[in-house]
Design a protein around this motif. Sequence first.
Motif, PDB file in Angstrom:
ATOM      1  N   LEU A 103      51.963   4.766  97.710  1.00 26.93           N
ATOM      2  CA  LEU A 103      53.127   3.930  97.384  1.00 26.93           C
ATOM      3  C   LEU A 103      53.921   3.553  98.626  1.00 26.93           C
ATOM      4  CD1 LEU A 103      54.245   5.625  94.096  1.00 26.93           C
ATOM      5  CD2 LEU A 103      53.563   3.263  94.377  1.00 26.93           C
ATOM      6  N   ARG A 156      53.056   1.597 100.616  1.00 27.23           N
ATOM      7  CA  ARG A 156      52.891   0.148 100.801  1.00 27.23           C
ATOM      8  C   ARG A 156      54.063  -0.635 100.215  1.00 27.23           C
ATOM      9  NH1 ARG A 156      48.995   0.764  96.296  1.00 27.23           N
ATOM     10  NH2 ARG A 156      50.201   0.145  94.486  1.00 27.23           N
ATOM     11  N   GLU A 157      54.861   0.007  99.354  1.00 27.01           N
ATOM     12  CA  GLU A 157      56.016  -0.685  98.770  1.00 27.01           C
ATOM     13  C   GLU A 157      57.237  -0.576  99.665  1.00 27.01           C
ATOM     14  OE1 GLU A 157      55.309  -2.457  96.446  1.00 27.01           O
ATOM     15  OE2 GLU A 157      53.588  -1.530  95.445  1.00 27.01           O
ATOM     16  N   SER A 158      57.041  -0.124 100.891  1.00 28.21           N
ATOM     17  CA  SER A 158      58.199   0.071 101.760  1.00 28.21           C
ATOM     18  C   SER A 158      58.083  -0.743 103.034  1.00 28.21           C
ATOM     19  CB  SER A 158      58.341   1.551 102.115  1.00 28.21           C
ATOM     20  OG  SER A 158      59.352   1.709 103.080  1.00 28.21           O
ATOM     21  N   ALA A 159      59.213  -1.270 103.462  1.00 32.19           N
ATOM     22  CA  ALA A 159      59.285  -1.932 104.756  1.00 32.19           C
ATOM     23  C   ALA A 159      60.179  -1.122 105.684  1.00 32.19           C
ATOM     24  CB  ALA A 159      59.829  -3.346 104.602  1.00 32.19           C
ATOM     25  N   ALA A 160      60.522   0.081 105.247  1.00 31.17           N
ATOM     26  CA  ALA A 160      61.441   0.905 106.027  1.00 31.17           C
ATOM     27  C   ALA A 160      60.657   1.743 107.031  1.00 31.17           C
ATOM     28  CB  ALA A 160      62.249   1.802 105.099  1.00 31.17           C
ATOM     29  N   GLY A 161      61.372   2.448 107.881  1.00 32.36           N
ATOM     30  CA  GLY A 161      60.745   3.342 108.847  1.00 32.36           C
ATOM     31  C   GLY A 161      60.284   4.631 108.193  1.00 32.36           C
ATOM     32  N   GLY A 184      63.059   6.341 105.881  1.00 36.83           N
ATOM     33  CA  GLY A 184      63.339   5.481 104.727  1.00 36.83           C
ATOM     34  C   GLY A 184      62.182   5.487 103.745  1.00 36.83           C
ATOM     35  N   MET A 198      62.107   8.667 101.911  1.00 34.42           N
ATOM     36  CA  MET A 198      63.092   8.679 100.819  1.00 34.42           C
ATOM     37  C   MET A 198      62.540   7.939  99.606  1.00 34.42           C
ATOM     38  SD  MET A 198      66.668   7.812 102.650  1.00 34.42           S
ATOM     39  CE  MET A 198      67.542   8.977 103.689  1.00 34.42           C
ATOM     40  N   LEU A 199      61.922   6.770  99.861  1.00 30.68           N
ATOM     41  CA  LEU A 199      61.368   5.996  98.746  1.00 30.68           C
ATOM     42  C   LEU A 199      60.332   6.832  97.992  1.00 30.68           C
ATOM     43  CD1 LEU A 199      61.107   3.210  97.273  1.00 30.68           C
ATOM     44  CD2 LEU A 199      59.132   2.816  98.730  1.00 30.68           C
ATOM     45  N   MET A 218      62.026   9.534  95.974  1.00 30.57           N
ATOM     46  CA  MET A 218      62.701   9.006  94.782  1.00 30.57           C
ATOM     47  C   MET A 218      61.684   8.585  93.721  1.00 30.57           C
ATOM     48  SD  MET A 218      65.997   6.850  96.142  1.00 30.57           S
ATOM     49  CE  MET A 218      65.213   5.876  97.400  1.00 30.57           C
ATOM     50  N   LEU A 219      60.601   7.927  94.158  1.00 27.15           N
ATOM     51  CA  LEU A 219      59.608   7.472  93.172  1.00 27.15           C
ATOM     52  C   LEU A 219      58.940   8.670  92.494  1.00 27.15           C
ATOM     53  CD1 LEU A 219      57.982   4.383  94.910  1.00 27.15           C
ATOM     54  CD2 LEU A 219      59.634   4.431  93.044  1.00 27.15           C
ATOM     55  N   GLY A 227      61.240   9.745  90.000  1.00 30.93           N
ATOM     56  CA  GLY A 227      61.299   8.728  88.954  1.00 30.93           C
ATOM     57  C   GLY A 227      60.133   8.849  87.979  1.00 30.93           C
ATOM     58  N   PHE A 280      68.361  11.147  92.741  1.00 30.93           N
ATOM     59  CA  PHE A 280      67.920  10.290  93.846  1.00 30.93           C
ATOM     60  C   PHE A 280      68.802  10.522  95.071  1.00 30.93           C
ATOM     61  CE2 PHE A 280      65.372   6.567  91.816  1.00 30.93           C
ATOM     62  CZ  PHE A 280      64.510   7.493  91.265  1.00 30.93           C
ATOM     63  N   CYS A 296      67.442  12.199  98.628  1.00 24.83           N
ATOM     64  CA  CYS A 296      67.556  11.416  99.866  1.00 24.83           C
ATOM     65  C   CYS A 296      68.294  12.203 100.934  1.00 24.83           C
ATOM     66  CB  CYS A 296      68.273  10.093  99.606  1.00 24.83           C
ATOM     67  SG  CYS A 296      67.205   8.923  98.774  1.00 24.83           S
TER      68      CYS A 296
END
Lengths: 405, 405
Positions: free
Chosen positions: A84, A86-91, A94, A97-98, A101-102, A105, A147, A151
């Motif tokens: 997952l 691939r759903e991030s553009a963060a460093g 970040g 964290m995504l 959280m996922l 979730g 969340f 984080c």
Amino acid sequence: MRRAERAAALLAFAVGAGAAVWALWPTDVPDDLELPPLGQADVASAAHIREAERFETFLRWDYVLAEVVVLLVLALYAWRGHRLARESAAGRIGTGMLLGMLGLGILWITQIPFGLAEIWWARRYDAAEVGYLEWLLGYWLGLAGQFGFICLALAIVMGFAQVLRDRWWVAGAPAFIALYVVFAWSLPWLIPDDRPVDDPALAAAAQRYAREQGTDPIPVRIEDVSAYTDSPNAFAAGMDASRKIFIWDTLLDGRFTDDEVHVVLAHEIAHHSREHIWKSVGWYALFAVPGTFLIALATRRRGTLREAQAVPVALFVFVALNLAAQPILNVVGRRMEAEADWVALETTDDPTAARGLFEQFTVVALADPSPPRWSTLLFDTHPTMLDRVRMAEAWRERSEGRSHP
Amino acid sequence: MSDRPVRLLVTDDLERSRLTVFFRLLLAIPHFFWLGVWTFGAFFSAIAQWFVTVLRGRPVPRLHEFHIGYIRYATHVGAYLALAANPFPGFLGAPGYPIDVEIASAERQGRLGALLRLLLALPALFMLVLISGGGPSGVGPYWVVSGGIVAAVAFLGWFASLVRGCMPRGLRNLAAYGLRYTAEVYAYVLLVTPVYPSTDPRLPAHAGAPPSHPVRLDVVDDRRRSRLTTFFRFFLLVPHLVWFSFWGVLALLIAVVQWFFTLVAGHPASPLHRFLAAWVRYQTHLFAFGFLIANPFPGFTGTPGYPVDLELPPPGRQRRLVTLFRLPLALPAFVVSGALGWLLYAAGIGGWFAALALGRMPSGLRDAGAHALRYSAQVNAYALLLTERYPFSGPPVEPSDDAPG
Ligand SMILES: [Zn+2]
């Protein structure tokens, strides 16, 4: 680390942990206390026991199944979740964290049926007033808090890991212990809908009990929860300057006598006078150090928690370790509760009220007075109601022995 | 978008008569009455048309013509009121008004689509309220005060036209966009066309291309949306919102310092310019993610490379007078930005359902939201002294080879 260093570090931890356990373990409950041989028939009617057993059995299995699903889902997530990213553009942090959280979730979604089943069952027994939608909304909002928390935790862990690589736990464990203290200290201010005590007798008793237990007076607050639940409760929160005792208004609605409420009050004051919250910080620290170390060890193959890809593994290991530690923490919790009961008996000199309280609790909370051993082991943070009644009776025997030598 | 059922024709030259602008609302009074009569007729004839279409699958051509005339007339009145056109419109909806619509009617329509038309139109009607406050109808004055982007444009355009004797192209184009969307919704509801209204902001080439602006929005988004991150999108913002607030407070302080510096030096300070540019870019990334204008979880630093990204100018000379009055000058732009903000919310809410169902973001919603983001970034860049070029509110236009023949 070289082998000698590793052995030395392990030894140092073992010695430190041993010393900590030695300091944290003892309680005021006499070691030679013998609990009288009462059975559950002595504390509740046969009809109640049958109903309570039926009620609790379902909830127990619902809970066990839910935990099994948690582990399965998180194991799957540990295996595939890193995709997952691939759903991030963060460093790195970040993205970590995504992924964290996922993971929560997805877990949240899988737990909905178990939560709904629990509500459905509790409503059948009139043990819950909350509606399904209301519960779902609260559950949904709770996810925001989760969340935020994960984080924060990941920012700390991954921040350290950027610098310390797989030794982040050396700084991470103290950071989490510090956070635990901050949270425990500030908890009294996070309680909504509380107000001062309006019953002067209760306020006076609080002053008296604190003095008798050798501690400074502790403010008592009433928390209004009757809009959400009718189950009675009370708890001690805060440490040092922030110490407070919270009593739910559901405990004061007339179902319990004044003497019974006083036993609860003495019990909660005992949690403070015997420093149970500081002691739980100690226990937490005892688990946080090896826990963070094991997480660091488990995430090595995914590039340590420096990389976001390691987060799903870390999440799984964290939850699994928590689950594994639960039985031990429950033993610790039950010891503290037993001590608080014992100190309350010493303070109130009223075993009859204590027994009445526990028996009434059994009725009101639809509690099984003597649940199966495995359930106690896994879930119970308090002694069983039967054991608490037996302690009250043991105290009575002792005190009669003392006053009539 | 030549495949749309409603084609916008713009022959307006932006010249405005100050006298008729000043009395515009009062001058429109006869049109309110006449439009009211026409709306009354359209309402009942639409019911008849609905029965016929549901039963036969073919609308009555006569009623079609009547409804097309009605939509044209309403567009003319709307354009007159919103100051998107100058001359007093005729009462028959005859072609040739400076802001006009050409409507392609469909002779065959699916019966199911016709049967459920009003139900299906609900999301579009919701958007309509945001864009033009429900559109011009018999209750014209209501439309003027009910908000929506077109009303905000009319309000600002009134002052601008009185002062300058001509309407700013950006405001005129924004109003034209709103009027076209209104016409599309009406055409859909009145069964003129079975094509669902699109919020696609692109105008035909003859509306006049926006001037080149130093703040540009680059969209390289493929419209794919992860259903998982879409579902949790709102809560995934939690860590960002915390970060956003900290950064925002800091940015505000820096902006004040920058303002003094720019006022004195005649150009912004480079390091502060970089800081504020990163802040505006971060905001764009975050809002793009939050409102589903882009898919991946954004980073926390405002580094370029996000699918919806911002090109910002380097620090350059700025006139001191413009710097001195920067905030009051930005006020109208903030009003428009606030109105366009509703478009962003609508894109986010509508896009959430669409992305969950389809795994893709509808291009109309995506582009409408992107336009709102672009404008908001230009306003922020202007207010934070990244550029002294005033924000341009007009939507993008199609390449000129697509002009109507
Ligand atoms: Zn307790």
